[in-house]
Design a protein around this motif. Sequence first.
Motif, PDB file in Angstrom:
ATOM      1  N   ILE A  64      36.876  27.377  31.541  1.00  7.39           N
ATOM      2  CA  ILE A  64      38.258  28.902  32.253  1.00  7.39           C
ATOM      3  C   ILE A  64      39.633  28.803  31.598  1.00  7.39           C
ATOM      4  N   SER A  65      39.933  27.406  31.521  1.00 11.58           N
ATOM      5  CA  SER A  65      41.532  26.835  31.370  1.00 11.58           C
ATOM      6  C   SER A  65      41.845  27.317  29.804  1.00 11.58           C
ATOM      7  N   GLU A  66      40.720  27.236  28.933  1.00 13.07           N
ATOM      8  CA  GLU A  66      40.107  28.106  27.996  1.00 13.07           C
ATOM      9  C   GLU A  66      40.710  29.448  27.205  1.00 13.07           C
ATOM     10  N   THR A  67      40.813  30.460  28.582  1.00 13.80           N
ATOM     11  CA  THR A  67      40.901  31.934  28.092  1.00 13.80           C
ATOM     12  C   THR A  67      42.114  32.039  29.285  1.00 13.80           C
ATOM     13  N   LEU A  68      42.399  33.143  29.278  1.00 16.02           N
ATOM     14  CA  LEU A  68      43.071  33.864  30.570  1.00 16.02           C
ATOM     15  C   LEU A  68      42.291  34.355  31.517  1.00 16.02           C
ATOM     16  N   ASP A  69      42.806  33.827  32.666  1.00 14.96           N
ATOM     17  CA  ASP A  69      41.771  34.106  34.232  1.00 14.96           C
ATOM     18  C   ASP A  69      41.365  35.901  34.178  1.00 14.96           C
ATOM     19  N   TYR A  70      40.907  36.568  34.685  1.00 16.86           N
ATOM     20  CA  TYR A  70      40.305  37.871  34.879  1.00 16.86           C
ATOM     21  C   TYR A  70      41.175  38.781  36.031  1.00 16.86           C
ATOM     22  N   ASP A  71      41.077  37.260  37.097  1.00 14.92           N
ATOM     23  CA  ASP A  71      41.469  37.474  38.208  1.00 14.92           C
ATOM     24  C   ASP A  71      43.117  37.513  37.987  1.00 14.92           C
ATOM     25  N   PHE A  72      44.256  37.036  37.083  1.00 19.97           N
ATOM     26  CA  PHE A  72      45.457  37.164  36.690  1.00 19.97           C
ATOM     27  C   PHE A  72      46.138  39.002  36.653  1.00 19.97           C
ATOM     28  N   ILE A  73      44.336  40.003  36.396  1.00 21.17           N
ATOM     29  CA  ILE A  73      44.821  41.463  35.820  1.00 21.17           C
ATOM     30  C   ILE A  73      44.316  41.602  36.957  1.00 21.17           C
ATOM     31  N   ARG A  74      43.949  41.258  38.493  1.00 20.24           N
ATOM     32  CA  ARG A  74      43.467  42.113  39.383  1.00 20.24           C
ATOM     33  C   ARG A  74      44.400  41.592  40.270  1.00 20.24           C
ATOM     34  N   ASP A  75      45.292  41.220  40.328  1.00 21.55           N
ATOM     35  CA  ASP A  75      46.683  40.586  41.287  1.00 21.55           C
ATOM     36  C   ASP A  75      47.682  40.920  40.121  1.00 21.55           C
ATOM     37  N   VAL A  76      47.900  40.684  39.373  1.00 21.04           N
ATOM     38  CA  VAL A  76      49.056  42.112  39.059  1.00 21.04           C
ATOM     39  C   VAL A  76      48.647  43.177  39.900  1.00 21.04           C
ATOM     40  N   ILE A  77      47.470  43.796  39.398  1.00 17.37           N
ATOM     41  CA  ILE A  77      47.313  45.257  39.731  1.00 17.37           C
ATOM     42  C   ILE A  77      47.952  44.572  41.286  1.00 17.37           C
ATOM     43  N   ALA A  78      47.426  44.357  42.592  1.00 18.94           N
ATOM     44  CA  ALA A  78      47.513  44.240  43.531  1.00 18.94           C
ATOM     45  C   ALA A  78      49.304  44.393  43.785  1.00 18.94           C
ATOM     46  N   ARG A  79      49.408  43.461  43.048  1.00 20.33           N
ATOM     47  CA  ARG A  79      50.726  43.205  43.302  1.00 20.33           C
ATOM     48  C   ARG A  79      51.954  44.095  43.479  1.00 20.33           C
ATOM     49  N   GLU A  80      51.257  45.171  41.683  1.00 25.10           N
ATOM     50  CA  GLU A  80      52.111  46.516  42.073  1.00 25.10           C
ATOM     51  C   GLU A  80      52.014  47.196  42.280  1.00 25.10           C
ATOM     52  N   VAL A  81      51.022  47.207  43.097  1.00 23.73           N
ATOM     53  CA  VAL A  81      50.355  48.701  43.856  1.00 23.73           C
ATOM     54  C   VAL A  81      50.627  48.396  45.194  1.00 23.73           C
ATOM     55  N   GLY A  82      51.236  47.455  45.570  1.00 19.92           N
ATOM     56  CA  GLY A  82      51.996  46.891  47.194  1.00 19.92           C
ATOM     57  C   GLY A  82      51.519  47.261  48.432  1.00 19.92           C
ATOM     58  N   SER A  83      52.449  47.872  49.433  1.00 18.31           N
ATOM     59  CA  SER A  83      52.221  48.327  50.451  1.00 18.31           C
ATOM     60  C   SER A  83      52.997  48.948  50.674  1.00 18.31           C
ATOM     61  N   GLN A  84      53.940  50.003  49.286  1.00 21.11           N
ATOM     62  CA  GLN A  84      54.815  51.058  49.714  1.00 21.11           C
ATOM     63  C   GLN A  84      53.907  52.261  48.919  1.00 21.11           C
ATOM     64  N   HIS A  85      54.139  53.729  49.443  1.00 22.53           N
ATOM     65  CA  HIS A  85      54.036  54.735  48.723  1.00 22.53           C
ATOM     66  C   HIS A  85      54.630  54.731  46.913  1.00 22.53           C
ATOM     67  N   HIS A  86      53.476  55.236  46.023  1.00 16.36           N
ATOM     68  CA  HIS A  86      53.875  55.567  44.671  1.00 16.36           C
ATOM     69  C   HIS A  86      54.438  57.109  44.697  1.00 16.36           C
ATOM     70  N   GLU A  87      55.449  57.597  43.881  1.00 16.21           N
ATOM     71  CA  GLU A  87      55.223  58.795  43.510  1.00 16.21           C
ATOM     72  C   GLU A  87      54.282  59.664  42.758  1.00 16.21           C
ATOM     73  N   LEU A  88      54.391  58.796  41.473  1.00 14.80           N
ATOM     74  CA  LEU A  88      53.205  58.399  40.091  1.00 14.80           C
ATOM     75  C   LEU A  88      53.183  57.804  39.292  1.00 14.80           C
ATOM     76  N   GLN A  89      52.197  57.865  39.157  1.00 16.17           N
ATOM     77  CA  GLN A  89      50.917  57.207  38.470  1.00 16.17           C
ATOM     78  C   GLN A  89      51.648  56.681  37.029  1.00 16.17           C
ATOM     79  N   GLU A  90      52.319  58.085  36.869  1.00 18.54           N
ATOM     80  CA  GLU A  90      53.226  56.991  35.352  1.00 18.54           C
ATOM     81  C   GLU A  90      53.897  55.582  35.852  1.00 18.54           C
TER      82      GLU A  90
END
Length: 137
Positions: free
Chosen positions: A66-92
């Motif tokens: 796994i150290s030889e590539t980017l872990d897919y958990d990183f992608i899922r973690d970024v989405i979770a962090r950006e989605v967060g618990s706040q309300h988003h107005e726009l998909q954009e």
Amino acid sequence: MNSILLAFGAIDARLATGCRALSLRRHEAAVRIGVHAHERLAAQRMWFDVDLCVKLDHAPAARDHISETLDYDFIRDVIAREVGSQHHELQESLCDAIAAALLQSPGVHAVRVATRKPDIYPDSASIGVERVCIKPW
């Protein structure tokens, strides 16, 4: 399925030959999103499709580890962090925030992020937004 590396390569050939594509398809998350009053009452299902062009020196896969590539958990973690618990107005704006956060990773040279809301219209599979971002060489 079409090659995402060839699609990125149409923008810049170095992306097709100097990177490895990693992707996450139809990742589902509950997101507080929307501009209408009824959308503010509860989270909605959203799907996320992500493609990353990772420079080969950051994902050489020279060893089967796994150290030889980017872990897919990183992608899922970024989405979770950006989605967060706040309300988003726009998909954009949410899509843009996810793309920008993914692009902050040193090995990631280009991203494609697509967001989809599947439960909006009874006569449509989904509505969505897509964004492509590339770092300068």
